[in-house]
Write a protein that holds these residues in place. Structure first.
Motif, mmCIF file in Angstrom:
data_model
loop_
_atom_site.group_PDB
_atom_site.id
_atom_site.type_symbol
_atom_site.label_atom_id
_atom_site.label_comp_id
_atom_site.label_asym_id
_atom_site.label_seq_id
_atom_site.Cartn_x
_atom_site.Cartn_y
_atom_site.Cartn_z
ATOM 1 N N SER A 1 0.856 -1.186 0.000
ATOM 2 C CA SER A 1 0.000 0.000 0.000
ATOM 3 C C SER A 1 0.890 1.233 0.000
ATOM 4 O O SER A 1 1.976 1.236 0.571
ATOM 5 C CB SER A 1 -0.939 0.013 1.210
ATOM 6 O OG SER A 1 -0.199 0.079 2.410
ATOM 7 N N ILE A 2 0.398 2.265 -0.685
ATOM 8 C CA ILE A 2 1.112 3.546 -0.732
ATOM 9 C C ILE A 2 0.120 4.628 -0.374
ATOM 10 O O ILE A 2 -1.000 4.668 -0.893
ATOM 11 C CB ILE A 2 1.701 3.816 -2.132
ATOM 12 C CG1 ILE A 2 2.740 2.751 -2.493
ATOM 13 C CG2 ILE A 2 2.322 5.211 -2.199
ATOM 14 C CD1 ILE A 2 3.296 2.869 -3.899
ATOM 15 N N ALA A 3 0.527 5.507 0.542
ATOM 16 C CA ALA A 3 -0.283 6.655 0.940
ATOM 17 C C ALA A 3 0.646 7.857 1.017
ATOM 18 O O ALA A 3 1.468 7.954 1.933
ATOM 19 C CB ALA A 3 -0.958 6.406 2.279
ATOM 20 N N GLY A 4 0.542 8.733 0.020
ATOM 21 C CA GLY A 4 1.410 9.910 0.008
ATOM 22 C C GLY A 4 2.863 9.510 -0.125
ATOM 23 O O GLY A 4 3.249 8.838 -1.079
ATOM 24 N N GLN A 5 3.663 9.882 0.856
ATOM 25 C CA GLN A 5 5.096 9.595 0.815
ATOM 26 C C GLN A 5 5.468 8.409 1.706
ATOM 27 O O GLN A 5 6.610 8.279 2.128
ATOM 28 C CB GLN A 5 5.881 10.839 1.221
ATOM 29 C CG GLN A 5 5.735 11.967 0.201
ATOM 30 C CD GLN A 5 6.510 13.189 0.606
ATOM 31 O OE1 GLN A 5 6.284 13.762 1.662
ATOM 32 N NE2 GLN A 5 7.444 13.572 -0.252
ATOM 33 N N SER A 6 4.491 7.550 1.975
ATOM 34 C CA SER A 6 4.736 6.344 2.778
ATOM 35 C C SER A 6 4.279 5.115 2.013
ATOM 36 O O SER A 6 3.240 5.146 1.343
ATOM 37 C CB SER A 6 3.975 6.409 4.100
ATOM 38 O OG SER A 6 4.412 7.503 4.870
ATOM 39 N N ALA A 7 5.047 4.062 2.113
ATOM 40 C CA ALA A 7 4.680 2.793 1.491
ATOM 41 C C ALA A 7 4.843 1.695 2.535
ATOM 42 O O ALA A 7 5.725 1.763 3.400
ATOM 43 C CB ALA A 7 5.563 2.496 0.288
ATOM 44 N N LYS A 8 3.952 0.701 2.466
ATOM 45 C CA LYS A 8 4.011 -0.417 3.408
ATOM 46 C C LYS A 8 3.924 -1.712 2.622
ATOM 47 O O LYS A 8 3.080 -1.852 1.744
ATOM 48 C CB LYS A 8 2.880 -0.321 4.422
ATOM 49 C CG LYS A 8 2.891 -1.447 5.452
ATOM 50 C CD LYS A 8 1.945 -1.198 6.618
ATOM 51 C CE LYS A 8 0.510 -1.330 6.237
ATOM 52 N NZ LYS A 8 -0.405 -1.321 7.395
ATOM 53 N N LEU A 9 4.801 -2.646 2.960
ATOM 54 C CA LEU A 9 4.780 -3.977 2.372
ATOM 55 C C LEU A 9 4.556 -4.991 3.467
ATOM 56 O O LEU A 9 5.155 -4.896 4.547
ATOM 57 C CB LEU A 9 6.124 -4.316 1.707
ATOM 58 C CG LEU A 9 6.386 -3.812 0.310
ATOM 59 C CD1 LEU A 9 6.636 -2.329 0.310
ATOM 60 C CD2 LEU A 9 7.552 -4.556 -0.286
ATOM 61 N N GLN A 10 3.687 -5.936 3.204
ATOM 62 C CA GLN A 10 3.542 -7.110 4.057
ATOM 63 C C GLN A 10 4.282 -8.205 3.301
ATOM 64 O O GLN A 10 4.047 -8.404 2.103
ATOM 65 C CB GLN A 10 2.076 -7.483 4.235
ATOM 66 C CG GLN A 10 1.230 -6.419 4.905
ATOM 67 C CD GLN A 10 1.614 -6.191 6.342
ATOM 68 O OE1 GLN A 10 1.918 -5.086 6.731
ATOM 69 N NE2 GLN A 10 1.603 -7.218 7.142
ATOM 70 N N LEU A 11 5.179 -8.879 3.969
ATOM 71 C CA LEU A 11 5.920 -9.938 3.303
ATOM 72 C C LEU A 11 6.154 -11.101 4.239
ATOM 73 O O LEU A 11 6.014 -10.985 5.450
ATOM 74 C CB LEU A 11 7.237 -9.421 2.724
ATOM 75 C CG LEU A 11 8.240 -8.754 3.666
ATOM 76 C CD1 LEU A 11 9.174 -9.782 4.275
ATOM 77 C CD2 LEU A 11 9.045 -7.733 2.899
ATOM 78 N N THR A 12 6.502 -12.225 3.654
ATOM 79 C CA THR A 12 6.821 -13.411 4.430
ATOM 80 C C THR A 12 8.234 -13.851 4.089
ATOM 81 O O THR A 12 8.555 -14.050 2.912
ATOM 82 C CB THR A 12 5.823 -14.556 4.141
ATOM 83 O OG1 THR A 12 4.510 -14.094 4.446
ATOM 84 C CG2 THR A 12 6.142 -15.782 4.981
ATOM 85 N N GLU A 13 9.055 -13.956 5.105
ATOM 86 C CA GLU A 13 10.416 -14.482 4.981
ATOM 87 C C GLU A 13 10.332 -15.989 5.181
ATOM 88 O O GLU A 13 9.812 -16.464 6.185
ATOM 89 C CB GLU A 13 11.301 -13.857 6.076
ATOM 90 C CG GLU A 13 12.586 -14.584 6.324
ATOM 91 C CD GLU A 13 13.228 -14.263 7.664
ATOM 92 O OE1 GLU A 13 14.216 -14.937 8.001
ATOM 93 O OE2 GLU A 13 12.751 -13.357 8.388
ATOM 94 N N ARG A 14 10.832 -16.743 4.217
ATOM 95 C CA ARG A 14 10.921 -18.197 4.354
ATOM 96 C C ARG A 14 12.399 -18.570 4.296
ATOM 97 O O ARG A 14 13.063 -18.296 3.296
ATOM 98 C CB ARG A 14 10.145 -18.897 3.247
ATOM 99 C CG ARG A 14 8.648 -18.720 3.400
ATOM 100 C CD ARG A 14 7.854 -19.552 2.402
ATOM 101 N NE ARG A 14 6.434 -19.374 2.612
ATOM 102 C CZ ARG A 14 5.719 -18.379 2.105
ATOM 103 N NH1 ARG A 14 6.298 -17.463 1.353
ATOM 104 N NH2 ARG A 14 4.431 -18.277 2.347
ATOM 105 N N THR A 15 12.885 -19.164 5.375
ATOM 106 C CA THR A 15 14.311 -19.419 5.518
ATOM 107 C C THR A 15 14.585 -20.873 5.843
ATOM 108 O O THR A 15 13.871 -21.483 6.647
ATOM 109 C CB THR A 15 14.899 -18.528 6.641
ATOM 110 O OG1 THR A 15 14.663 -17.155 6.306
ATOM 111 C CG2 THR A 15 16.378 -18.756 6.827
ATOM 112 N N ARG A 16 15.633 -21.394 5.234
ATOM 113 C CA ARG A 16 16.193 -22.696 5.601
ATOM 114 C C ARG A 16 17.619 -22.452 6.067
ATOM 115 O O ARG A 16 18.429 -21.884 5.340
ATOM 116 C CB ARG A 16 16.220 -23.656 4.406
ATOM 117 C CG ARG A 16 14.883 -24.211 4.049
ATOM 118 C CD ARG A 16 15.006 -25.236 2.949
ATOM 119 N NE ARG A 16 13.703 -25.825 2.687
ATOM 120 C CZ ARG A 16 13.471 -26.713 1.756
ATOM 121 N NH1 ARG A 16 14.457 -27.139 0.979
ATOM 122 N NH2 ARG A 16 12.262 -27.201 1.579
ATOM 123 N N LEU A 17 17.910 -22.857 7.300
ATOM 124 C CA LEU A 17 19.255 -22.757 7.864
ATOM 125 C C LEU A 17 19.828 -24.172 7.914
ATOM 126 O O LEU A 17 19.335 -25.027 8.651
ATOM 127 C CB LEU A 17 19.197 -22.136 9.263
ATOM 128 C CG LEU A 17 18.638 -20.709 9.306
ATOM 129 C CD1 LEU A 17 18.384 -20.295 10.741
ATOM 130 C CD2 LEU A 17 19.577 -19.750 8.617
#
Length: 113
Positions: A39-55
Motif C-alpha cells: 500500500s502507498i499513501a502519500g510519501q509512505s509505502a508499506k509492504l507485508q511480506l513473508t520471509e521463508r528461511t532454511r538454515l
C-alpha cells in the motif's frame, strides 16, 4: 535505520557464534521473500511480506540419511515501511517481524523496529 541495522547485524553475528559453540551452528542459509500486500499513501509505502528461511545444519549426508535434520526451516511475516525522500528515493524506515506468540526466530534479534 543504518545504526539499527548495524546493531542487528552485530547481534546476529554474536548469536551465530553462540550457536556454533553449542552445536556447530549453520553452514548456509537459503532465504526467499514473498510480498503478500502493498500500500502507498502519500510519501509512505508499506509492504507485508513473508520471509521463508532454511538454515542448513552441519550434518554430513550420511548423518542426514540416518535421520539427522538437514536444515531448520522457518516462516516469519514482516511489515516493512518506506518513506519517500525529497529527491523521490524510497528509504527503508522500519522492518518489524511478527514474532508474537512464540520464541524469537533464529534470523531475528527481536521485533523492536
Amino acid at each position: 535505520m543504518t545504526a539499527e541495522v548495524q546493531d542487528d547485524l552485530a547481534a546476529l553475528a554474536e548469536k551465530g557464534k553462540r550457536y556454533k559453540e553449542v552445536d556447530g551452528g549453520y553452514t548456509k542459509a537459503q532465504v526467499d521473500v514473498e510480498v503478500t500486500d502493498t500500500s502507498i499513501a502519500g510519501q509512505s509505502a508499506k509492504l507485508q511480506l513473508t520471509e521463508r528461511t532454511r538454515l542448513y545444519l552441519p550434518f554430513t549426508p550420511q548423518e542426514v540419511a540416518e535421520g539427522a535434520p538437514e536444515y531448520e526451516e522457518l516462516s516469519v511475516p514482516h511489515t516493512v515501511k518506506f518513506t519517500q525522500g525529497s529527491d523521490g528515493a524510497w528509504l527503508l524506515s522500519s522492518d518489524k517481524a511478527d514474532t508474537e506468540g512464540g520464541p524469537t526466530p533464529t534470523t531475528q534479534v527481536g521485533g523492536r523496529r
